[in-house]
Design a protein around this motif. Structure first.
Motif, PDB file in Angstrom:
ATOM      1  N   MET A   1       0.846  -1.196   0.000  1.00 61.28           N
ATOM      2  CA  MET A   1       0.000   0.000   0.000  1.00 61.28           C
ATOM      3  C   MET A   1       0.883   1.249   0.000  1.00 61.28           C
ATOM      4  SD  MET A   1      -2.949   1.144   2.713  1.00 61.28           S
ATOM      5  CE  MET A   1      -3.916  -0.291   2.278  1.00 61.28           C
ATOM      6  N   THR A   2       0.510   2.240  -0.785  1.00 63.89           N
ATOM      7  CA  THR A   2       1.290   3.469  -0.885  1.00 63.89           C
ATOM      8  C   THR A   2       1.247   4.254   0.420  1.00 63.89           C
ATOM      9  OG1 THR A   2       0.762   3.599  -3.229  1.00 63.89           O
ATOM     10  CG2 THR A   2       1.551   5.605  -2.172  1.00 63.89           C
ATOM     11  N   ARG A   3       2.436   4.706   0.877  1.00 67.19           N
ATOM     12  CA  ARG A   3       2.521   5.584   2.045  1.00 67.19           C
ATOM     13  C   ARG A   3       3.062   6.930   1.585  1.00 67.19           C
ATOM     14  NH1 ARG A   3      -0.386   4.251   6.155  1.00 67.19           N
ATOM     15  NH2 ARG A   3       0.987   5.493   7.492  1.00 67.19           N
ATOM     16  N   PHE A   4       2.298   7.965   1.808  1.00 66.33           N
ATOM     17  CA  PHE A   4       2.733   9.286   1.387  1.00 66.33           C
ATOM     18  C   PHE A   4       3.658   9.892   2.440  1.00 66.33           C
ATOM     19  CE2 PHE A   4      -1.331   8.818  -0.881  1.00 66.33           C
ATOM     20  CZ  PHE A   4      -0.921   9.135  -2.174  1.00 66.33           C
ATOM     21  N   ASP A   5       4.755  10.525   1.984  1.00 69.01           N
ATOM     22  CA  ASP A   5       5.703  11.202   2.872  1.00 69.01           C
ATOM     23  C   ASP A   5       5.175  12.609   3.139  1.00 69.01           C
ATOM     24  OD1 ASP A   5       7.777  12.401   4.188  1.00 69.01           O
ATOM     25  OD2 ASP A   5       9.333  11.703   2.801  1.00 69.01           O
ATOM     26  N   VAL A  52      -3.572   8.530   4.637  1.00 69.33           N
ATOM     27  CA  VAL A  52      -2.771   7.768   5.590  1.00 69.33           C
ATOM     28  C   VAL A  52      -3.369   7.797   6.992  1.00 69.33           C
ATOM     29  CG1 VAL A  52      -0.664   8.199   4.272  1.00 69.33           C
ATOM     30  CG2 VAL A  52      -1.274   9.742   6.161  1.00 69.33           C
ATOM     31  N   ASP A  54      -5.742   6.852  10.182  1.00 71.92           N
ATOM     32  CA  ASP A  54      -6.136   5.551  10.721  1.00 71.92           C
ATOM     33  C   ASP A  54      -7.525   5.166  10.219  1.00 71.92           C
ATOM     34  OD1 ASP A  54      -3.793   5.450  12.105  1.00 71.92           O
ATOM     35  OD2 ASP A  54      -4.650   6.195  13.998  1.00 71.92           O
ATOM     36  N   THR A  57      -8.806   2.895   4.227  1.00 70.74           N
ATOM     37  CA  THR A  57      -8.161   1.834   3.449  1.00 70.74           C
ATOM     38  C   THR A  57      -8.434   1.947   1.958  1.00 70.74           C
ATOM     39  OG1 THR A  57     -10.064   0.389   3.833  1.00 70.74           O
ATOM     40  CG2 THR A  57      -8.218   0.237   5.388  1.00 70.74           C
ATOM     41  N   THR A  81       5.463  13.496  -4.932  1.00 68.34           N
ATOM     42  CA  THR A  81       5.699  12.112  -4.492  1.00 68.34           C
ATOM     43  C   THR A  81       6.683  11.391  -5.397  1.00 68.34           C
ATOM     44  OG1 THR A  81       3.803  11.305  -5.772  1.00 68.34           O
ATOM     45  CG2 THR A  81       3.401  11.965  -3.486  1.00 68.34           C
ATOM     46  N   ARG A 104      -4.218   5.936  -4.902  1.00 68.16           N
ATOM     47  CA  ARG A 104      -4.818   6.150  -3.584  1.00 68.16           C
ATOM     48  C   ARG A 104      -5.544   7.491  -3.494  1.00 68.16           C
ATOM     49  NH1 ARG A 104      -3.343   4.269   1.028  1.00 68.16           N
ATOM     50  NH2 ARG A 104      -5.391   5.063   1.582  1.00 68.16           N
TER      51      ARG A 104
END
Length: 854
Positions: A1-5, A52, A54, A57, A81, A104
């Motif tokens: 799953m992509t996590r964005f910084d 991102v 909680d 999804t 990104t 996403r």
């Protein structure tokens, strides 16, 4: 799953400090309203922050009010990104979608989101929705917000964030939180203050007016270009110019190119440009050689808040805006140029102070600015609501009832839109969508265009229908108003917008082929000259028009003229796609000019507008006789008229119309009938029920009851005889009160001389008194003035000379004899010596005779 910084994406953005507050709001309620001025980074940072969060999804869908803004936001976030659109970040707008399996965050227009909600209200695969720029208040944004508020009641796992650049945050927070009386708390508000450098504001009023009857004046555009060129030469900074529309942008771009030459890069920015040209204007990479040339971006208000143009330090604002307006009288909807609101001008000016000290120049006086409206009008209160009405009907909320709309739609415009949709077969009588309506709603177009596409595909073929609908949906301004000629130019590729039109036509053709019923004919008129007219008529059957002299009458009942020199002049039938207001004689008596149309045959007009075709029997009563005609109409357009003997119902309607307009006298009554009418009116006025109401409305209401036999005879040919109307009127007398009518409201009254005279009753509807006129000598000894209506109403007595001329008017005979008669006697006895003038009239014998006869 992509996590964005988020740290990298939010570097240098003021909104980064508000991320903890946003997370807390979403964790607590699943909703938030973000209030942050343009340039704080909310569009860039909130979507990945929500992605991102909680519990989120699925895909985060982010709305932007315009296609160019959606694409630009997606490109910027993808660049931050380190990816390309179609990866973790994508976009979907009308006619263009770049998404992938791993996307996403997807930027869309509100219209795309509304289509998805109506197609599948659960929004499968969507983990959160972010509504950006909700303050812009276009119809689809308001509707998307309202539908999501309702969806939240079923899907409390769906986080929803609404973002605004203005002070309406509390209002949207109440609606999103459901706090409209059901006890729910408002959604949390995340407020990020503006971080602006010093901003200098200057006013540069033009030497002439900004607007006239035709729109923005050329003199004002010259002034804007001069102000802009002076600012660019003086500062050398990138400059953003705000103008209301494409025509104004194109003219100012030409003027600036001539005045600045190679000293600056002049770039237009508006929704009609192709994506490449739009991206060039907002890329921020226009300066060559390390920034040697300033960029001048000439834009519509899409750069006001929903789109960022990097590098700007100077703003030149025409302080004008183009907003939708609905002209109900002429059945026209279009964009109208108006003064911008103060909050819009403030947002525009703020674009100059994001990177450092900036300068904003407003092309009006400071006093004019102070009188601008404070806020823009919500589009839902001024726009055509046909698409909105179909959307809410498909959602199951006819007329938008029960939805959390920020502003209620106008009742009159909803009724008009429902009438249009019923004509398309899209709505049932109760306002709910039919199967046909749901088919139309699935087409990403105005319902009228959707109807033309689906029905036209069976008549002229999917390709031809798609080409015409793509032309109608393009919003292009036809130079000559002849859409068939425009279609030929687009097909040949000669028109500058031919490429964009071809892409839209191919997209519409695919939809037409998918939506055509299996086995339906493909159409046999592909390429024929009359194709455009037939498809336009399918979209706008109410705008089928027939020539009447120099003007065209529409099926809807309105009218318009062709512009001078139009190639369509002389055509008998037209299918009209666009009508506009125009000033002066050019607009004809109707005040409207046909801006886009195509010729159509009579047979095609009747086929396309078959629900509007009807046969109607009419009758006309001229006060004596009745004539009837059977008229065949296409809406308000008369097709044929044949003399007929009127039916009883038509006769009653015609006579009723005459009576409502002119009252009882419209029937031509004789004097006796008129006198009876006035007596009945006085009885009604003074005694009330059960005496009949003989006003125009009262008589028309009961016409068949009291005049039925006469109307039946009238329909057979003879005229109404005036002497017949008195007996007819007596049918209204109530029983058993009718027996006392002549006593209560007598036709004649007896005077002391034993003569009787007719009482003149006042006109119905007035507060006048009944009048009795008699010669003075016949009233000797009469000391008590007469009263009628059971003693309620005094009669005014006119005392006449022997020659019948008025000598006195009184309701108190005793007072007259005592106080006024001596003066009358002194004056009259010498003039009329043959008649008695006794000293004591109250004891004298009343007489009709002269002294000699006595």
């Amino acid at each position: 799953m992509t996590r964005f910084d988020l740290e990298r994406i939010g570097s240098g953005l003021p909104f980064a400090d508000a991320l903890p507050t946003l997370r807390e709001a979403l964790a607590a309620t699943g909703t938030a309203v973000v209030q942050a001025p343009p340039g704080t980074g909310k569009t860039t940072l909130v979507p990945p922050a929500v992605a991102v969060a909680d519990g989120v999804t699925g895909r985060v869908v982010v709305t932007q009010p315009r296609r160019v803004a959606a694409r630009s936001a997606a490109h910027r976030l993808a660049r931050l990104t380190g990816t390309e659109p179609g990866g973790p970040v994508g976009y979907s707008v009308r006619g263009d979608s770049t998404v992938g399996r791993d996307t996403r965050v997807e930027f869309v227009t509100p219209g795309v989101l509304v289509r998805r909600l109506i197609s599948d209200p659960d929004l499968p695969g969507v983990g959160a929705v972010v509504l950006d720029e909700v303050h812009e208040r276009d119809v689809e944004s308001d509707l998307a917000f309202a539908l999501l508020c309702e969806l939240r009641q079923l899907r409390d796992d769906l986080p929803v964030v609404a973002m605004s650049a203005t002070v309406e945050a509390d209002r949207f927070a109440r609606l999103l939180g459901g706090s409209t009386g059901d006890g729910h708390a408002p959604a949390p508000v995340v407020d990020v203050p503006a971080v602006l450098h010093p901003l200098e504001v200057r006013y540069a009023p033009p030497p002439a007016t900004r607007l006239d009857a035709r729109g923005v004046t050329d003199g004002f555009l010259d002034h804007v270009a001069t102000v802009t060129a002076d600012e660019v030469r003086a500062s050398g900074h990138d400059t953003l110019v705000f103008l209301p529309g494409v025509r104004e942008i194109e003219r100012v771009v030409r003027l600036l190119s001539a005045r600045l030459g190679e000293a600056a890069e002049i770039l237009p920015l508006h929704g009609g440009l192709d994506p490449t040209a739009q991206d060039r204007a907002v890329s921020g990479s226009g300066r060559a050689g390390g920034g040697s040339r300033p960029r001048v971006v000439v834009s519509t208000d899409l750069a006001e808040s929903s789109l960022t143009v990097p590098g700007v330090r100077v703003v030149v604002d025409a302080c004008l805006s183009r907003e939708p307006r609905r002209d109900t009288a002429r059945d026209m909807t279009g964009l109208v140029t108006v003064s911008a609101s103060r909050d819009s001008c403030l947002q525009r000016a703020g674009r100059a102070a994001r990177l450092g000290p900036g300068r904003a120049v407003r092309c009006l006086s400071e006093q004019e600015f102070a009188h601008l409206p404070s806020h823009r009008s919500p589009a839902i209160t001024t726009s055509d609501l046909t698409t909105f009405t179909l959307d809410v009907a498909c959602w199951g909320a006819p007329r938008g009832e029960g939805l959390a709309l920020p502003d209620a739609p106008p009742v009159g415009e909803l009724a008009r839109a429902e009438s249009v949709l019923r004509g398309l077969g899209a709505l049932a009588a109760d306002g709910r969508a039919t199967d046909r309506g749901r088919d139309l709603a699935r087409v990403p177009a105005d319902p009228r265009h959707a109807r033309a596409l689906l029905d036209g595909a069976s008549l002229v073929g999917p390709r031809a229908a798609a080409e015409v609908v793509a032309l109608l949906a393009s919003d292009r301004r036809s130079p000559g108003g002849d859409l068939a000629a425009d279609l030929r130019a687009l097909r040949s590729g000669r028109a500058p917008d031919a490429r964009a039109w071809q892409q839209q036509a191919r997209r519409m053709e695919r939809i037409a082929r998918e939506g055509r019923a299996a086995g339906s004919p493909a159409g046999g008129r592909d390429g024929r000259e009359d194709t455009a007219g037939l498809v336009i008529a399918l979209a706008h059957p109410d705008r089928i028009a027939r020539r009447r002299g120099d003007q065209y009458t529409f099926a809807s009942g309105t009218g318009a003229v062709l512009p001078p020199g139009s190639a369509l002049v002389g055509r008998e039938w037209l299918a009209v796609a666009e009508v506009g207001r125009a000033a002066g004689r050019a607009a004809g008596e109707a005040g409207a000019v046909i801006r886009g149309a195509a010729a159509i045959s009579r047979d095609d007009a009747l086929d396309a507008a078959s629900p509007f075709v009807n046969d109607d029997e009419t009758a006309h009563f001229d006060g004596r006789s009745l004539t009837g005609r059977r008229v065949r109409r296409l809406g308000a357009i008369e097709l044929s008229s044949t003399p007929v003997r009127p039916s009883h119902d038509a006769a009653v309607e015609a006579v009723s119309t005459a009576v409502r307009a002119g009252g009882f006298p419209a029937l031509g009554p004789d004097d006796d009938a008129l006198a009876l009418w006035r007596r009945l009116a006085l009885a009604r006025r003074e005694l009330g029920e059960p005496w009949p109401d003989v006003s125009a409305a009262g008589l028309a209401e009961r016409l068949d009851e009291w005049l039925g036999p006469e109307i039946a005879a009238l329909a057979q040919g003879p005229t109404i005889a005036g002497r017949d109307l008195g007996p007819a009127l007596k049918r209204l007398l109530p029983w058993p009160e009718a027996g006392s009518f002549d006593e209560l409201v007598p036709e004649r009254l007896k005077v002391p001389s034993s003569s009787s005279y007719r009482v003149d009753y006042p006109e119905p509807g007035s507060d006048g008194a009944p009048v009795l006129a008699a010669k003075l000598q016949e009233c000797f000894g009469w000391t008590t003035s007469p009263r009628i209506c059971g003693g309620r109403v005094p009669v005014t007595v006119h005392l006449l000379s022997p020659a019948g001329r008025p000598l006195a008017v009184t309701r108190d005979l005793e007072f007259f004899w005592r106080e006024a008669y001596p003066g009358v006697r002194a004056e009259m006895r010498g003039r009329y010596p043959k008649h008695p003038w006794p000293e004591d009239p109250m004891t004298a014998e009343p007489t009709r005779d002269t002294n000699r006869k006595r």
